[in-house]
Design a protein around this motif. Structure first.
Motif, PDB file in Angstrom:
ATOM      1  N   ARG A 165      12.320   2.540  -4.940  1.00  0.00           N
ATOM      2  CA  ARG A 165      11.565   1.463  -5.990  1.00  0.00           C
ATOM      3  C   ARG A 165      10.398   1.792  -6.412  1.00  0.00           C
ATOM      4  NH1 ARG A 165      11.033  -0.956  -0.366  1.00  0.00           N
ATOM      5  NH2 ARG A 165       8.795  -0.801   0.250  1.00  0.00           N
ATOM      6  N   GLY A 166      10.130   3.267  -6.511  1.00  0.00           N
ATOM      7  CA  GLY A 166       9.230   3.683  -7.397  1.00  0.00           C
ATOM      8  C   GLY A 166       7.703   3.607  -6.674  1.00  0.00           C
ATOM      9  N   GLN A 167       7.816   3.571  -5.421  1.00  0.00           N
ATOM     10  CA  GLN A 167       6.501   3.147  -4.509  1.00  0.00           C
ATOM     11  C   GLN A 167       6.215   4.693  -4.027  1.00  0.00           C
ATOM     12  OE1 GLN A 167       6.841   0.495  -1.619  1.00  0.00           O
ATOM     13  NE2 GLN A 167       4.367   0.424  -1.384  1.00  0.00           N
ATOM     14  N   ASP A 168       5.054   5.102  -4.210  1.00  0.00           N
ATOM     15  CA  ASP A 168       4.532   6.405  -3.505  1.00  0.00           C
ATOM     16  C   ASP A 168       4.353   6.165  -1.966  1.00  0.00           C
ATOM     17  OD1 ASP A 168       3.515   9.009  -3.296  1.00  0.00           O
ATOM     18  OD2 ASP A 168       1.380   8.400  -3.802  1.00  0.00           O
ATOM     19  N   SER A 169       4.287   7.243  -1.399  1.00  0.00           N
ATOM     20  CA  SER A 169       4.259   7.196   0.153  1.00  0.00           C
ATOM     21  C   SER A 169       2.906   8.215   0.549  1.00  0.00           C
ATOM     22  CB  SER A 169       5.391   7.677   0.958  1.00  0.00           C
ATOM     23  OG  SER A 169       6.388   6.701   0.727  1.00  0.00           O
ATOM     24  N   VAL A 170       2.092   7.827   1.264  1.00  0.00           N
ATOM     25  CA  VAL A 170       1.191   8.732   1.745  1.00  0.00           C
ATOM     26  C   VAL A 170       1.110   8.672   3.536  1.00  0.00           C
ATOM     27  CG1 VAL A 170      -1.377   9.051   1.974  1.00  0.00           C
ATOM     28  CG2 VAL A 170      -0.273   8.284  -0.055  1.00  0.00           C
ATOM     29  N   ILE A 171       1.357   9.726   3.954  1.00  0.00           N
ATOM     30  CA  ILE A 171       1.681   9.650   5.349  1.00  0.00           C
ATOM     31  C   ILE A 171       0.440   9.613   6.032  1.00  0.00           C
ATOM     32  CG2 ILE A 171       2.975  10.763   7.320  1.00  0.00           C
ATOM     33  CD1 ILE A 171       4.683   9.459   5.201  1.00  0.00           C
ATOM     34  N   VAL A 172       0.241   8.826   7.044  1.00  0.00           N
ATOM     35  CA  VAL A 172      -1.168   8.700   7.978  1.00  0.00           C
ATOM     36  C   VAL A 172      -0.542   8.634   9.449  1.00  0.00           C
ATOM     37  CG1 VAL A 172      -3.517   7.606   8.254  1.00  0.00           C
ATOM     38  CG2 VAL A 172      -2.598   8.075   5.948  1.00  0.00           C
ATOM     39  N   THR A 173      -0.974   9.412  10.259  1.00  0.00           N
ATOM     40  CA  THR A 173      -0.531   9.444  11.554  1.00  0.00           C
ATOM     41  C   THR A 173      -1.856   9.126  12.384  1.00  0.00           C
ATOM     42  OG1 THR A 173      -0.731  11.685  12.351  1.00  0.00           O
ATOM     43  CG2 THR A 173       1.457  10.782  11.461  1.00  0.00           C
ATOM     44  N   MET A 174      -1.652   8.209  13.352  1.00  0.00           N
ATOM     45  CA  MET A 174      -2.838   7.550  14.138  1.00  0.00           C
ATOM     46  C   MET A 174      -2.667   7.860  15.538  1.00  0.00           C
ATOM     47  SD  MET A 174      -5.726   6.086  13.998  1.00  0.00           S
ATOM     48  CE  MET A 174      -5.749   5.485  12.387  1.00  0.00           C
TER      49      MET A 174
ATOM     50  N   ILE B 276      10.730   6.359   3.717  1.00  0.00           N
ATOM     51  CA  ILE B 276      10.191   6.765   2.494  1.00  0.00           C
ATOM     52  C   ILE B 276      11.214   7.109   1.306  1.00  0.00           C
ATOM     53  CG2 ILE B 276       9.779   9.512   1.850  1.00  0.00           C
ATOM     54  CD1 ILE B 276       8.631   9.827   4.551  1.00  0.00           C
ATOM     55  N   GLY B 277      12.571   7.171   1.881  1.00  0.00           N
ATOM     56  CA  GLY B 277      13.656   7.018   0.666  1.00  0.00           C
ATOM     57  C   GLY B 277      13.762   5.634   0.047  1.00  0.00           C
ATOM     58  N   ASP B 278      13.585   4.681   0.785  1.00  0.00           N
ATOM     59  CA  ASP B 278      13.495   3.310   0.345  1.00  0.00           C
ATOM     60  C   ASP B 278      12.331   2.972  -0.908  1.00  0.00           C
ATOM     61  OD1 ASP B 278      15.661   2.578   1.703  1.00  0.00           O
ATOM     62  OD2 ASP B 278      14.981   1.533   3.206  1.00  0.00           O
ATOM     63  N   ARG B 279      11.365   3.543  -0.526  1.00  0.00           N
ATOM     64  CA  ARG B 279      10.054   3.464  -1.151  1.00  0.00           C
ATOM     65  C   ARG B 279      10.285   4.127  -2.411  1.00  0.00           C
ATOM     66  NH1 ARG B 279       5.443   1.876   2.610  1.00  0.00           N
ATOM     67  NH2 ARG B 279       4.089   3.555   1.608  1.00  0.00           N
TER      68      ARG B 279
ATOM     69  N   LEU C 253       7.169  17.297   8.982  1.00  0.00           N
ATOM     70  CA  LEU C 253       8.534  16.884   8.535  1.00  0.00           C
ATOM     71  C   LEU C 253       8.873  15.860   7.646  1.00  0.00           C
ATOM     72  CD1 LEU C 253      11.406  17.236  10.132  1.00  0.00           C
ATOM     73  CD2 LEU C 253      10.704  14.934  11.875  1.00  0.00           C
ATOM     74  N   HIS C 254       7.487  14.834   7.352  1.00  0.00           N
ATOM     75  CA  HIS C 254       7.706  13.949   6.543  1.00  0.00           C
ATOM     76  C   HIS C 254       6.598  14.189   5.267  1.00  0.00           C
ATOM     77  CE1 HIS C 254      10.457  11.702   9.186  1.00  0.00           C
ATOM     78  NE2 HIS C 254       9.724  11.928  10.169  1.00  0.00           N
ATOM     79  N   GLY C 255       5.596  14.685   5.557  1.00  0.00           N
ATOM     80  CA  GLY C 255       4.712  14.978   4.373  1.00  0.00           C
ATOM     81  C   GLY C 255       5.057  16.134   3.727  1.00  0.00           C
ATOM     82  N   LEU C 256       4.700  17.402   4.398  1.00  0.00           N
ATOM     83  CA  LEU C 256       4.931  18.680   3.596  1.00  0.00           C
ATOM     84  C   LEU C 256       6.191  18.874   2.908  1.00  0.00           C
ATOM     85  CD1 LEU C 256       2.186  19.184   5.231  1.00  0.00           C
ATOM     86  CD2 LEU C 256       3.088  21.570   5.187  1.00  0.00           C
ATOM     87  N   SER C 257       7.255  18.507   3.704  1.00  0.00           N
ATOM     88  CA  SER C 257       8.727  18.528   3.475  1.00  0.00           C
ATOM     89  C   SER C 257       9.115  17.973   2.193  1.00  0.00           C
ATOM     90  CB  SER C 257       9.637  18.352   4.323  1.00  0.00           C
ATOM     91  OG  SER C 257       9.624  16.926   4.718  1.00  0.00           O
ATOM     92  N   ASN C 258       8.381  16.664   1.824  1.00  0.00           N
ATOM     93  CA  ASN C 258       8.516  15.797   0.792  1.00  0.00           C
ATOM     94  C   ASN C 258       7.651  15.891  -0.437  1.00  0.00           C
ATOM     95  OD1 ASN C 258      11.038  14.373   1.442  1.00  0.00           O
ATOM     96  ND2 ASN C 258       9.574  13.705   3.295  1.00  0.00           N
ATOM     97  N   GLY C 259       6.681  16.732  -0.194  1.00  0.00           N
ATOM     98  CA  GLY C 259       5.326  16.956  -1.157  1.00  0.00           C
ATOM     99  C   GLY C 259       4.531  15.870  -1.230  1.00  0.00           C
TER     100      GLY C 259
ATOM    101  N   SER D 199       0.722  -1.089   0.139  1.00  0.00           N
ATOM    102  CA  SER D 199      -0.078  -0.016  -0.028  1.00  0.00           C
ATOM    103  C   SER D 199       0.922   1.178   0.147  1.00  0.00           C
ATOM    104  CB  SER D 199      -0.875  -0.109   1.097  1.00  0.00           C
ATOM    105  OG  SER D 199      -1.632   1.409   1.282  1.00  0.00           O
ATOM    106  N   PRO D 200       0.368   2.458  -0.481  1.00  0.00           N
ATOM    107  CA  PRO D 200       1.155   3.722  -0.528  1.00  0.00           C
ATOM    108  C   PRO D 200       0.791   4.304   0.809  1.00  0.00           C
ATOM    109  CG  PRO D 200      -1.061   4.017  -1.697  1.00  0.00           C
ATOM    110  CD  PRO D 200      -0.777   2.413  -1.540  1.00  0.00           C
ATOM    111  N   LEU D 201       0.066   3.853   1.555  1.00  0.00           N
ATOM    112  CA  LEU D 201       0.083   4.243   3.278  1.00  0.00           C
ATOM    113  C   LEU D 201       1.233   3.947   3.794  1.00  0.00           C
ATOM    114  CD1 LEU D 201      -3.677   3.533   4.174  1.00  0.00           C
ATOM    115  CD2 LEU D 201      -2.776   5.708   2.996  1.00  0.00           C
ATOM    116  N   LEU D 202       2.012   4.917   4.469  1.00  0.00           N
ATOM    117  CA  LEU D 202       2.919   4.677   5.536  1.00  0.00           C
ATOM    118  C   LEU D 202       2.183   5.210   6.772  1.00  0.00           C
ATOM    119  CD1 LEU D 202       5.805   3.918   6.245  1.00  0.00           C
ATOM    120  CD2 LEU D 202       6.471   6.146   5.798  1.00  0.00           C
ATOM    121  N   LEU D 203       1.772   4.109   7.790  1.00  0.00           N
ATOM    122  CA  LEU D 203       1.074   4.619   8.948  1.00  0.00           C
ATOM    123  C   LEU D 203       2.072   4.753  10.219  1.00  0.00           C
ATOM    124  CD1 LEU D 203      -1.477   1.655   8.869  1.00  0.00           C
ATOM    125  CD2 LEU D 203      -2.060   3.883   8.433  1.00  0.00           C
ATOM    126  N   VAL D 204       1.801   5.831  10.883  1.00  0.00           N
ATOM    127  CA  VAL D 204       2.788   6.170  11.709  1.00  0.00           C
ATOM    128  C   VAL D 204       2.012   6.413  13.188  1.00  0.00           C
ATOM    129  CG1 VAL D 204       4.298   8.035  12.587  1.00  0.00           C
ATOM    130  CG2 VAL D 204       4.177   7.612  10.271  1.00  0.00           C
TER     131      VAL D 204
END
Length: 256
Positions: free
Chosen positions: A145-154, A139-142, A214-220, A26-31
């Motif tokens: 390998r061409g994988q998108d990241s969507v940051i979701v904090t819970m 985020i860098g690893d994804r 830190l991880h969403g806005l700064s990386n677009g 999944s593109p979701l990166l849960l935090v």
């Protein structure tokens, strides 16, 4: 000058960062920054009662269980902090008084009173730095390998704060980038199940969007913070229901 730092984590404490489904599709990166109320051994109980240490001041009850449910359903990578926010709140920068609070709501925290620069730096280096380095690395690893990241904090929040009831049940929070939050609020409004509000019970003015910045806005990257009232996720059934609801809400919003 190099500050002499006290040792924060012992061998018995283990690592501060937990990662599950590291290769999730999944593109979701849960935090989950406030996943645990565990204290490193050297801190004892910080001078707090067992009641205080089990309350919302020490962690976000139910948040990790809900995040794990979403992670399992969507095959999404999950990153969480294994130690209490009372030692270091990983959703606050080192400069923030809330990173290592001396008080939280009605509770004074004796073990956090009058910390030295050395003690503050030790906690920052032991807990904050590796936690956010882990997210940055994922985020860098994804990306590699061409994988998108969507940051979701819970997160979860207490139904009563400073004696006042909070009617909101589900908060969808964002900072300057509201793309994902806007869509989630639209989808939630189509078939209302919970009282859902934007930037409630907290918002950017409260300093709660640090991880998003830190991880969403700064990386677009698209990003959102989810706050669930913790009485709704106090047991396995409630956690499962909420995880299933949020899974659908996130999936529909991403598909759009």
């Amino acid at each position: 000058m190099v500050l002499a730092q006290p040792k924060i984590l012992s061998e018995a404490d283990g690592e501060c960062v937990g990662i599950e489904r590291i290769d999730g599709r999944s593109p979701l990166l849960l935090v989950c920054e406030h996943a645990s109320n565990t204290l490193p051994q050297r801190f004892g109980d910080l001078g707090l009662s067992s009641e205080a240490l089990s309350s919302h001041i020490a962690w976000d009850p139910g948040a990790l269980a809900v995040a794990r449910g979403i992670s399992k359903s969507l095959d999404a990578t999950l990153v969480y902090q294994r130690f209490s926010r009372l030692i270091y709140d990983c959703n606050r920068p080192p400069s923030s008084p809330g990173a290592m609070p001396e008080t939280s709501e009605i509770y004074a925290i004796p073990g956090n009173k009058d910390l030295t620069d050395e003690e503050r730096l030790a906690r920052t280096d032991a807990l904050y730095v590796p936690f956010h380095d882990a997210i940055r690395g994922l985020i860098g690893d994804r990306r590699a390998r061409g994988q998108d990241s969507v940051i979701v904090t819970m997160h979860s929040f207490t139904p009563v704060y400073h004696g006042r009831q909070r009617p909101v049940e589900l908060g969808i929070l964002h900072d300057e980038d509201s793309r994902l939050a806007d869509r989630m609020l639209d989808v939630a409004a189509e078939a209302p199940l919970y009282r859902t509000e934007r930037n409630e019970p907290y918002g950017p003015k409260d300093g709660v969007t640090h991880t998003l910045i830190l991880h969403g806005l700064s990386n677009g990257l698209r990003n959102v913070m989810i706050e669930v009232r913790n009485d709704l996720i106090a047991d396995d059934i409630g956690q499962g229901v909420m995880a299933d609801y949020l899974k659908g809400l996130l999936q529909q919003s991403l598909d759009a």
